[in-house]
Structures are given as structure tokens and as C-alpha cells.
Scaffold this motif. Sequence first.
Motif, PDB file in Angstrom:
ATOM      1  N   GLN A  29       0.737  -1.212  -0.028  1.00 36.50           N
ATOM      2  CA  GLN A  29       0.142  -0.134  -0.251  1.00 36.50           C
ATOM      3  C   GLN A  29       0.981   1.357  -0.236  1.00 36.50           C
ATOM      4  OE1 GLN A  29      -2.577  -0.150   3.244  1.00 36.50           O
ATOM      5  NE2 GLN A  29      -4.369  -0.886   2.025  1.00 36.50           N
ATOM      6  N   SER A  30       0.538   2.360  -0.908  1.00 36.58           N
ATOM      7  CA  SER A  30       1.357   3.090  -0.939  1.00 36.58           C
ATOM      8  C   SER A  30       0.472   4.605  -0.707  1.00 36.58           C
ATOM      9  CB  SER A  30       1.861   3.372  -2.516  1.00 36.58           C
ATOM     10  OG  SER A  30       0.950   3.382  -3.357  1.00 36.58           O
ATOM     11  N   GLN A  31       1.097   5.721  -0.448  1.00 32.73           N
ATOM     12  CA  GLN A  31       0.322   7.008  -0.284  1.00 32.73           C
ATOM     13  C   GLN A  31      -0.839   7.341  -1.435  1.00 32.73           C
ATOM     14  OE1 GLN A  31       2.603  10.698  -0.010  1.00 32.73           O
ATOM     15  NE2 GLN A  31       3.005   9.980   1.897  1.00 32.73           N
ATOM     16  N   GLU A  32      -1.702   8.007  -1.058  1.00 32.03           N
ATOM     17  CA  GLU A  32      -2.753   8.057  -1.982  1.00 32.03           C
ATOM     18  C   GLU A  32      -1.954   9.159  -3.208  1.00 32.03           C
ATOM     19  OE1 GLU A  32      -7.243  10.339  -2.645  1.00 32.03           O
ATOM     20  OE2 GLU A  32      -6.358   9.812  -0.535  1.00 32.03           O
ATOM     21  N   VAL A  33      -2.114   8.679  -4.404  1.00 35.64           N
ATOM     22  CA  VAL A  33      -1.837   9.865  -5.459  1.00 35.64           C
ATOM     23  C   VAL A  33      -3.026  10.717  -6.286  1.00 35.64           C
ATOM     24  CG1 VAL A  33      -0.604   9.861  -7.734  1.00 35.64           C
ATOM     25  CG2 VAL A  33       0.127   8.229  -5.898  1.00 35.64           C
ATOM     26  N   ILE A  34      -2.698  11.976  -6.195  1.00 38.29           N
ATOM     27  CA  ILE A  34      -3.802  12.969  -6.722  1.00 38.29           C
ATOM     28  C   ILE A  34      -3.304  13.221  -8.034  1.00 38.29           C
ATOM     29  CG2 ILE A  34      -5.070  15.155  -6.474  1.00 38.29           C
ATOM     30  CD1 ILE A  34      -5.320  14.290  -3.793  1.00 38.29           C
ATOM     31  N   GLN A  35      -3.983  13.089  -9.146  1.00 37.05           N
ATOM     32  CA  GLN A  35      -3.619  13.661 -10.538  1.00 37.05           C
ATOM     33  C   GLN A  35      -3.943  15.091 -10.554  1.00 37.05           C
ATOM     34  OE1 GLN A  35      -2.019  11.696 -12.573  1.00 37.05           O
ATOM     35  NE2 GLN A  35      -2.035   9.998 -11.534  1.00 37.05           N
ATOM     36  N   LEU A  36      -3.090  15.989 -10.765  1.00 36.91           N
ATOM     37  CA  LEU A  36      -3.644  17.601 -11.277  1.00 36.91           C
ATOM     38  C   LEU A  36      -3.174  17.732 -12.670  1.00 36.91           C
ATOM     39  CD1 LEU A  36      -1.689  19.407  -8.160  1.00 36.91           C
ATOM     40  CD2 LEU A  36      -4.145  18.294  -8.248  1.00 36.91           C
ATOM     41  N   GLN A  37      -4.242  18.238 -13.325  1.00 37.48           N
ATOM     42  CA  GLN A  37      -4.166  18.046 -14.634  1.00 37.48           C
ATOM     43  C   GLN A  37      -4.613  19.679 -15.211  1.00 37.48           C
ATOM     44  OE1 GLN A  37      -6.923  14.952 -15.591  1.00 37.48           O
ATOM     45  NE2 GLN A  37      -5.376  13.449 -15.667  1.00 37.48           N
ATOM     46  N   VAL A  41      -7.831  22.027 -11.234  1.00 36.40           N
ATOM     47  CA  VAL A  41      -7.284  22.671 -10.217  1.00 36.40           C
ATOM     48  C   VAL A  41      -7.422  24.170 -10.331  1.00 36.40           C
ATOM     49  CG1 VAL A  41      -4.765  23.033  -9.226  1.00 36.40           C
ATOM     50  CG2 VAL A  41      -5.356  20.989 -10.384  1.00 36.40           C
ATOM     51  N   LEU A  42      -7.460  24.529  -9.168  1.00 46.10           N
ATOM     52  CA  LEU A  42      -7.545  26.371  -9.059  1.00 46.10           C
ATOM     53  C   LEU A  42      -6.520  26.638  -8.271  1.00 46.10           C
ATOM     54  CD1 LEU A  42      -8.971  29.011  -9.520  1.00 46.10           C
ATOM     55  CD2 LEU A  42     -10.654  28.584  -7.803  1.00 46.10           C
ATOM     56  N   ILE A  43      -5.664  27.382  -8.629  1.00 47.12           N
ATOM     57  CA  ILE A  43      -4.495  28.004  -7.876  1.00 47.12           C
ATOM     58  C   ILE A  43      -4.956  29.346  -7.283  1.00 47.12           C
ATOM     59  CG2 ILE A  43      -2.295  28.542  -7.733  1.00 47.12           C
ATOM     60  CD1 ILE A  43      -1.753  26.675  -9.928  1.00 47.12           C
ATOM     61  N   PHE A  44      -4.731  29.362  -5.838  1.00 52.44           N
ATOM     62  CA  PHE A  44      -4.957  30.737  -5.200  1.00 52.44           C
ATOM     63  C   PHE A  44      -3.561  31.066  -4.591  1.00 52.44           C
ATOM     64  CE2 PHE A  44      -5.760  33.608  -1.751  1.00 52.44           C
ATOM     65  CZ  PHE A  44      -6.716  34.435  -2.444  1.00 52.44           C
ATOM     66  N   TYR A 208       1.197  20.489 -18.082  1.00 49.88           N
ATOM     67  CA  TYR A 208       0.678  21.806 -17.979  1.00 49.88           C
ATOM     68  C   TYR A 208       0.644  22.300 -16.611  1.00 49.88           C
ATOM     69  CZ  TYR A 208      -3.061  25.557 -17.513  1.00 49.88           C
ATOM     70  OH  TYR A 208      -3.732  26.657 -17.336  1.00 49.88           O
ATOM     71  N   MET A 209       0.769  21.329 -15.883  1.00 54.29           N
ATOM     72  CA  MET A 209       0.673  21.832 -14.306  1.00 54.29           C
ATOM     73  C   MET A 209       2.069  22.017 -13.815  1.00 54.29           C
ATOM     74  SD  MET A 209      -2.170  22.331 -12.747  1.00 54.29           S
ATOM     75  CE  MET A 209      -1.428  22.752 -11.196  1.00 54.29           C
ATOM     76  N   LYS A 210       2.934  21.253 -14.686  1.00 51.90           N
ATOM     77  CA  LYS A 210       4.413  21.078 -14.257  1.00 51.90           C
ATOM     78  C   LYS A 210       4.891  22.732 -14.336  1.00 51.90           C
ATOM     79  CE  LYS A 210       5.318  16.427 -14.461  1.00 51.90           C
ATOM     80  NZ  LYS A 210       6.188  15.253 -15.210  1.00 51.90           N
ATOM     81  N   ALA A 211       4.257  23.291 -15.589  1.00 56.11           N
ATOM     82  CA  ALA A 211       4.782  24.449 -16.073  1.00 56.11           C
ATOM     83  C   ALA A 211       4.005  25.688 -15.085  1.00 56.11           C
ATOM     84  CB  ALA A 211       4.446  24.830 -17.565  1.00 56.11           C
ATOM     85  N   LEU A 212       2.959  25.310 -14.892  1.00 61.69           N
ATOM     86  CA  LEU A 212       2.141  26.352 -13.896  1.00 61.69           C
ATOM     87  C   LEU A 212       2.668  26.227 -12.597  1.00 61.69           C
ATOM     88  CD1 LEU A 212      -0.143  28.299 -14.588  1.00 61.69           C
ATOM     89  CD2 LEU A 212      -1.540  26.519 -13.776  1.00 61.69           C
ATOM     90  N   PRO A 214       5.502  24.630 -10.853  1.00 62.29           N
ATOM     91  CA  PRO A 214       6.654  23.612 -10.940  1.00 62.29           C
ATOM     92  C   PRO A 214       7.094  23.214  -9.564  1.00 62.29           C
ATOM     93  CG  PRO A 214       7.367  25.896 -11.597  1.00 62.29           C
ATOM     94  CD  PRO A 214       5.944  25.929 -11.389  1.00 62.29           C
ATOM     95  N   ASP A 215       6.986  24.288  -8.581  1.00 65.85           N
ATOM     96  CA  ASP A 215       7.782  23.776  -7.129  1.00 65.85           C
ATOM     97  C   ASP A 215       6.808  22.955  -6.556  1.00 65.85           C
ATOM     98  OD1 ASP A 215       9.498  24.296  -5.055  1.00 65.85           O
ATOM     99  OD2 ASP A 215       7.858  25.149  -4.006  1.00 65.85           O
ATOM    100  N   THR A 216       5.538  23.197  -6.760  1.00 62.24           N
ATOM    101  CA  THR A 216       4.346  22.080  -6.132  1.00 62.24           C
ATOM    102  C   THR A 216       4.664  20.831  -6.779  1.00 62.24           C
ATOM    103  OG1 THR A 216       2.939  24.170  -5.680  1.00 62.24           O
ATOM    104  CG2 THR A 216       1.845  21.650  -5.651  1.00 62.24           C
ATOM    105  N   CYS A 217       4.731  20.824  -8.108  1.00 59.55           N
ATOM    106  CA  CYS A 217       4.768  19.432  -8.761  1.00 59.55           C
ATOM    107  C   CYS A 217       6.166  18.605  -8.590  1.00 59.55           C
ATOM    108  CB  CYS A 217       4.348  19.727 -10.142  1.00 59.55           C
ATOM    109  SG  CYS A 217       2.739  20.180 -10.469  1.00 59.55           S
ATOM    110  N   SER A 218       7.262  19.432  -8.353  1.00 59.62           N
ATOM    111  CA  SER A 218       8.261  18.696  -8.139  1.00 59.62           C
ATOM    112  C   SER A 218       8.739  18.241  -6.833  1.00 59.62           C
ATOM    113  CB  SER A 218       9.439  19.712  -8.665  1.00 59.62           C
ATOM    114  OG  SER A 218       9.513  20.684  -7.542  1.00 59.62           O
ATOM    115  N   GLN A 219       7.824  17.280  -6.316  1.00 59.83           N
ATOM    116  CA  GLN A 219       7.994  16.545  -4.954  1.00 59.83           C
ATOM    117  C   GLN A 219       9.450  15.912  -4.759  1.00 59.83           C
ATOM    118  OE1 GLN A 219       3.913  15.878  -3.109  1.00 59.83           O
ATOM    119  NE2 GLN A 219       3.319  15.412  -5.108  1.00 59.83           N
TER     120      GLN A 219
END
Length: 219
Positions: A29-37, A41-44, A208-212, A214-219
Motif C-alpha cells: 500500500q502506498s500513499q494516495e496519489v492525486i492527479q493534477l491536470q 485545479v484552481l490555484i490561489f 501543463y501543471m508542471k509549467a504552472l 513547478p515547485d508544487t509538482c516537483s515533490q
Amino acid sequence: MSKFKSLIVGLLLMVAFVIAPSIATTAGQSQEVIQLQGDNVLIFDQEININTTDVFIAALVGKRMLLDESKTLYVLLVSPGGDFAQAKIMKYMLASVPNVAIICKACNSAAGYLLATGVKRIVIKKSTMAMHEVFMTHFTAKMLDKPNVGVSLKKQSDEFNKAMYSVIGISKEAYEEKITEKVWTLTGEDILKHHLADKFVTLQCNDYMKALAPDTCSQ
């Protein structure tokens, strides 16, 4: 080998065959993975004030209408906080719009209040939360002549603090000790341990999300 022993061995092998996948699944069992596409996603990433709150609400409703109702809309908070009164309006809207989850990347001050009081609350490895005393950003000497200003600030401070220490499950005094004349900073799993989030997940982002973000997506 006797027929009886052969039968026992055969049964054991059958049981092992049936159970093994279950064990492997449990052990693996691994940590839940959420796909951001992007579409989900709404970024505030702004300070919370009257202007950004209006824009946020419009974007929240618009995004939710465009996304399939069965899919979760993730609100990614990367905010330093801001006006508590406006944060309460945002909280109301977040609770009113169906199937919305908050992901905390940086949820400080009033943004931390949004996470703490949210319906679906998510943290990641890079999540940070910084809590401190409620203060006024614009205070002049003339305001000292208006006793209602201090009363209003005290009322807001008490309301904000109560919301936080009630969620955490500690006393008013214990919470205020952590934030009085200092900043209380928590990260990912600590936020979860203090009951300020519901789960700790891993994010997977499309290009798209990696470009929008990058810091959040580069875990």
C-alpha cells in the motif's frame, strides 16, 4: 508422499495462491496519489483581500461548472494569508460549492484558517503553515482615540483563535502560547498530526501543471 499429505499440500498451495495477492496489496500500500491536470485545479496564490476574494469566488464557480460533477476540484493554496473577514467569505463559498478539496502548499495565517475549517483538507510533503496573532496591517495614532477599533480587533482575534484551537483540540491558552509574539510553523505531516488536514498525499502533475506550478509538482 501419501494421498492425504498430497491433498494437504495442495490445499495449502491453493490458500496461499488466493491470499498472496491480498497480502501483497496490503504490504505494498502506498500513499494516495492525486492527479493534477489543469482542468481540475484552481490555484490561489494571492493575499486574501476584498479584490482577490471576488476573483477567487468567480473562478471557483466557473471551474466547478466546467468540470464534470463527479470529479473533485482541487483548490491549491499558496497564500501568505490576509484579511480574516474575507477569508470567512471564501470559507463559506468553499463549503457551498460541491466536491471541492483544499490542497495546502503554503497556507499561512488566514489561508491556514481556510485549510483548518475546510471540508476536504489535503497536505503534501512540501506543505507549510505559519500561524500568528491577528493584527491590523494599517494602524495609525488617531485610531487610538477610537476604542471600538481595539474591541473589533480583539473580537476577530478571539474568533480566529477559537476556530484554530477547536480544530486542533487544545486549549485556548495552549494555542495562544504557540502564537503570541512569535510564528508557529508546521510542515506536511505535522499539519496532519495536529488535525488541521485529513490526509497526506502525493501529487502527480501533467506537463501543463508542471509549467504552472513547478515547485508544487516537483515533490
